[in-house]
Design an enzyme around this catalytic site. Sequence first.
Site, PDB file in Angstrom:
ATOM      1  N   GLY D 148      12.503 -20.087 -17.913  1.00 34.07           N
ATOM      2  CA  GLY D 148      13.124 -20.948 -16.925  1.00 34.07           C
ATOM      3  C   GLY D 148      13.364 -22.319 -17.538  1.00 34.07           C
ATOM      4  O   GLY D 148      12.634 -22.747 -18.444  1.00 34.07           O
ATOM      5  N   CYS D 149      14.404 -23.010 -17.064  1.00 34.61           N
ATOM      6  CA  CYS D 149      14.722 -24.313 -17.665  1.00 34.61           C
ATOM      7  C   CYS D 149      13.682 -25.369 -17.305  1.00 34.61           C
ATOM      8  O   CYS D 149      13.293 -26.179 -18.148  1.00 34.61           O
ATOM      9  CB  CYS D 149      16.132 -24.760 -17.268  1.00 34.61           C
ATOM     10  SG  CYS D 149      16.442 -24.778 -15.493  1.00 34.61           S
ATOM     11  N   ASN D 150      13.204 -25.337 -16.062  1.00 34.64           N
ATOM     12  CA  ASN D 150      12.129 -26.259 -15.704  1.00 34.64           C
ATOM     13  C   ASN D 150      10.847 -25.872 -16.427  1.00 34.64           C
ATOM     14  O   ASN D 150      10.096 -26.737 -16.889  1.00 34.64           O
ATOM     15  CB  ASN D 150      11.875 -26.225 -14.192  1.00 34.64           C
ATOM     16  CG  ASN D 150      13.064 -26.713 -13.401  1.00 34.64           C
ATOM     17  OD1 ASN D 150      13.631 -27.752 -13.705  1.00 34.64           O
ATOM     18  ND2 ASN D 150      13.453 -25.954 -12.392  1.00 34.64           N
ATOM     19  N   THR D 153      10.782 -27.239 -19.907  1.00 31.42           N
ATOM     20  CA  THR D 153      10.546 -28.680 -19.977  1.00 31.42           C
ATOM     21  C   THR D 153       9.060 -29.004 -19.809  1.00 31.42           C
ATOM     22  O   THR D 153       8.495 -29.842 -20.527  1.00 31.42           O
ATOM     23  CB  THR D 153      11.364 -29.412 -18.883  1.00 31.42           C
ATOM     24  OG1 THR D 153      12.665 -28.832 -18.800  1.00 31.42           O
ATOM     25  CG2 THR D 153      11.493 -30.881 -19.212  1.00 31.42           C
TER      26      THR D 153
END
Lengths: 342, 342, 342, 342
Positions: D148-150, D153
């Site tokens: 997932g992109c979050n 991060t």
Amino acid sequence: MTHSVAILGASGYTGAELVRLIATHPGLEVGALSADRKAGMAMAEVYPHLRHMDLPPLVRIEELDFSGIDLCFCALPHATSQAVIAELPEGVKVVDLSADFRLRDLSDYEKWYGKPHSAPELQKEAVYGLTEFYRDEIAGARLVAGTGCNAATGLFSLLPLMKGGVIDLDDIIIDMKVGVSGAGRSPKENLLHAELSENWHPYSVGGKHRHLGEFDQEFSKAAGRRVEVQFTPTLVPANRGILAASYVKGDAEAVHAALAAAYAEEPFIVVLPMGEVPAAKHVRATNFVHIGVVKERGSGRATVYAVLDNLCKGSSGQAVQNANLMLGLPETEGLMLAPVYP
Amino acid sequence: MTHSVAILGASGYTGAELVRLIATHPGLEVGALSADRKAGMAMAEVYPHLRHMDLPPLVRIEELDFSGIDLCFCALPHATSQAVIAELPEGVKVVDLSADFRLRDLSDYEKWYGKPHSAPELQKEAVYGLTEFYRDEIAGARLVAGTGCNAATGLFSLLPLMKGGVIDLDDIIIDMKVGVSGAGRSPKENLLHAELSENWHPYSVGGKHRHLGEFDQEFSKAAGRRVEVQFTPTLVPANRGILAASYVKGDAEAVHAALAAAYAEEPFIVVLPMGEVPAAKHVRATNFVHIGVVKERGSGRATVYAVLDNLCKGSSGQAVQNANLMLGLPETEGLMLAPVYP
Amino acid sequence: MTHSVAILGASGYTGAELVRLIATHPGLEVGALSADRKAGMAMAEVYPHLRHMDLPPLVRIEELDFSGIDLCFCALPHATSQAVIAELPEGVKVVDLSADFRLRDLSDYEKWYGKPHSAPELQKEAVYGLTEFYRDEIAGARLVAGTGCNAATGLFSLLPLMKGGVIDLDDIIIDMKVGVSGAGRSPKENLLHAELSENWHPYSVGGKHRHLGEFDQEFSKAAGRRVEVQFTPTLVPANRGILAASYVKGDAEAVHAALAAAYAEEPFIVVLPMGEVPAAKHVRATNFVHIGVVKERGSGRATVYAVLDNLCKGSSGQAVQNANLMLGLPETEGLMLAPVYP
Amino acid sequence: MTHSVAILGASGYTGAELVRLIATHPGLEVGALSADRKAGMAMAEVYPHLRHMDLPPLVRIEELDFSGIDLCFCALPHATSQAVIAELPEGVKVVDLSADFRLRDLSDYEKWYGKPHSAPELQKEAVYGLTEFYRDEIAGARLVAGTGCNAATGLFSLLPLMKGGVIDLDDIIIDMKVGVSGAGRSPKENLLHAELSENWHPYSVGGKHRHLGEFDQEFSKAAGRRVEVQFTPTLVPANRGILAASYVKGDAEAVHAALAAAYAEEPFIVVLPMGEVPAAKHVRATNFVHIGVVKERGSGRATVYAVLDNLCKGSSGQAVQNANLMLGLPETEGLMLAPVYP
């Protein structure tokens, strides 16, 4: 009866916002405007969006005629503000929008603003302008110190939680997302559209933001003990608004109940149903505050979300609210504007 | 005395804008709200920015009680609008914000909107809602047809130039830059933030934009001969506002003089000094129009620039202005709000 | 073999854009960087988005070592540019991004830029940098004058229409909508996010925009007679991109055919099918140009729409394209990047 | 030698981003494209910014010819993804961008995604695609599950701190500010420009965001014990990018040292000097991650800030990085693009 007010430093965004609010305020009228660098210009030259209004010209402060002025909004930079206010006629009430009279302890002022206060006597009589918590003192004050816009957002979120053991006072983190107009109209590279659009980043990191002085003062006073929160703002690509996420340790239901009870009678502060969250644009260009409480996973953690418009409730709207009280007008007069959406 | 109004189709942006304007209007109050797909919901669920207001619930049109309603704002899609208005009680005045009653010639309606009109009798009595040009008829009308927002911007720019040989009527090009809220709140791919931010492009190109029907009708009527302008809008990445550049052939000074004379007494229309140009944000969220005239190089060419807020003066603000006239209230009542800036 | 290039004035947006393009260009490397006010800083301090690159430090121009430099990109302000270029070593090729060498007639330069040219001899040898129309001269040039970004957009739209009677050369209006990065990184009030977001307005109105000098020169040369177009830009709230609408009188099919023929073999210029229109974001951060033609209602009127990225094809991308030719590299090398979307 | 790849679900933003990256990737070429609802269209119709490329048409998955395809990027919705991948030819390597193969424990998948997994055998062989932490496994994998992109991060911010007692593992709060493109291209009211511009608000509050499943899995694995962080995202009015503020308890210098050591050799991850903070736009449209560490006032508190581009390093860039490893190409190939700024 209409009261005549002066706006000192009218060429900044808070000055323009004061004029906007007074434009439809039945009890106030603009009697005088000052702006040093733009003295001699018409307000419509500095802010063409106000060209439909009949406004006095911008003059230097020393040229102002205070006869007939009931109240003075002072939207000057800090340090300048204290010097100017010290020279105003005694009979003129003052709402200061700068940081100069917010901190009661002169050493705190020096710590956060880097130089000694030049008007310590005035400091003593100044009342902190967070209306909902200082209503009575404000009504009787000659000098009211408007709060910082970030400070207001955090204080509305947490002040009612400082007593009664609702939350752990030693573990509070406030993460704010703020629009750019709070940085003012002076040209700076980092405020350019080209720099900020599609960009966002934290600033004043590491416990250096000056509004921490206000947090320390007000939270500690409310708690009856020293409270130091952690706080960092992030600049987001928008013009108006502040969203604060306050991460606390405490029972979410108790947090919500304490906030709901504290603000039950407040005309400008809405506590949302448990679990609902606010959005910055829902209070745009108004004096309203929306507050939401969320229970986090894990036991005993909650988040308080609050939004307000930095130029209005965080600054000029709050100033008008306080002026209403100081002049004996209804507190909400001229401030029940609905948000501009979309 | 306060007049009670109904808003049909209150869940769209023009519906929300009507509520915003009425919120501080001393002579109007919201008596009823309808919204078909969102019937049963509170307005605060659909538009949380209005949660501080005490508003009636959203119901289906057939559930509305019109007793006590003096005037009905109809913010429904075209075609729906004519069917609904035909069924309203006779004593209720109507300001329609749709396109249904703008075109007097039924064949024009069919040409631009693709189907026959279903309420031709009503069409006959409808008055075109461009207040500054139909003030008297509007004051006595039962049914007023609000103008298109682009149409209003172009008409304000050029209507006073249609007579007296000020400009060449056969060579007019209108290039508009319009914000996105005019496209409404229905989700469409091309209206997504991800698509539109940092993007701009023409649309309805090649003489296909429906507001051309209004241009043809009103310009021809004013000129006393057939006038067909060229017009294309460009969507820009902003929410509110329209800027029209009208390229004309004529003496710039004469153009400026004709506009200045036409609008000298108008409370909402400001003609800027010769050579100055307006900006979209200078009228944001208000009922004002700013118009500027520029002399082009080469002889006999001029450009007229006009800005207005599509949701306010272009739609809901104009509707309230017309309602004021229809109800015998002062024309500017509730509409002297100052723009939100920045 | 890799060619080493210098970038003078590397702290502006076109300087940063040159570095971005060279970062993935197989035939070029950054050998030296200059920036007067920011001399002594690392490029990564001025532009942290470039911190992954190994770049030479920013120095003053007089400290630059040109040994080993094959070509110099000069991204300095006009007037400064001519003085600096006159002092460069003879063996260094130059692509100038300023306005200093665009106008062949020295009196035109003085007219549009307000002072006499200080390097008239250099002016004579400079080649106008609109690659697609000066390809051969550019390949053999020592000094190429990059075009204005607005000029490029208008020239690509109309240059192929200047001959053969396709359009009426005396009735051309160009309405451009331009992003803000063309105005540079120097802080100015009107470029602030708070001022520009949700705002748009024309500027340099009334035939005063300096790129008119380039239009007059190039259109007249192509037509073989004097051609003076009408042109006004509107600033829109976006960072990159230009959309030009050119309103012409002529047969739309013939206009489309002339453009399609002219650009049939061009790698960077795409003529869309008849009736389709481009969008600014479709060429974002690239060297591409999209051109569309629309037939207007009424006979004999057409509109040519063109989009390009002002910092890339309008400036730094064009500069690299020209440098490729001057250094004997494939013209498209390093420039086939796909647009960033969304 | 060039490897041919297929992109399934090419009509979404991650599909377009893959095409953008492959456009200048010397070792990959697009061999096939699928898109169910838009089957039959050219990619240039769906994404006109890609019209300069020579791309295969969009077809239905069942029409794809996998002969000659070396690797398949699967950019389909979760649930669909697992069904499709189970049917792919055995010899085709797969990088899945959906959530379907990220969670190793099937009951975790069911908990966060609300239904049982339909391809449990495939799940077993899938490697979690956080390249910097699973490099060797990815190089040998047939199926890699993009993160997932979050999640990416947060994991980049904190994974190196999970061991050695650097921070208190029971008191971690991650506050993310995310751009809107992560929500995809499907039209939804809350993603409209009119709704989001000048707006920002939290979403998936109260421990409900699905990327928490990835945090729990990866942090617990790295720590060798159960770790559950608190995490909430706030949607900001921008298209690309994520900024994570991770609030931790630990010595800031030790935190910085651990991160600097962990990423010292990483080509895409830059740890800023102590006290400096990143900005979202500094990594725009690239595969880079910038990480900064700040010491908070009070003892033993630090904040880790990290930025990445959600569509690139958070999704399609990461996918290409993994594909490079799986195909035996240099890991950074095609990914050293410099950010687009401004």
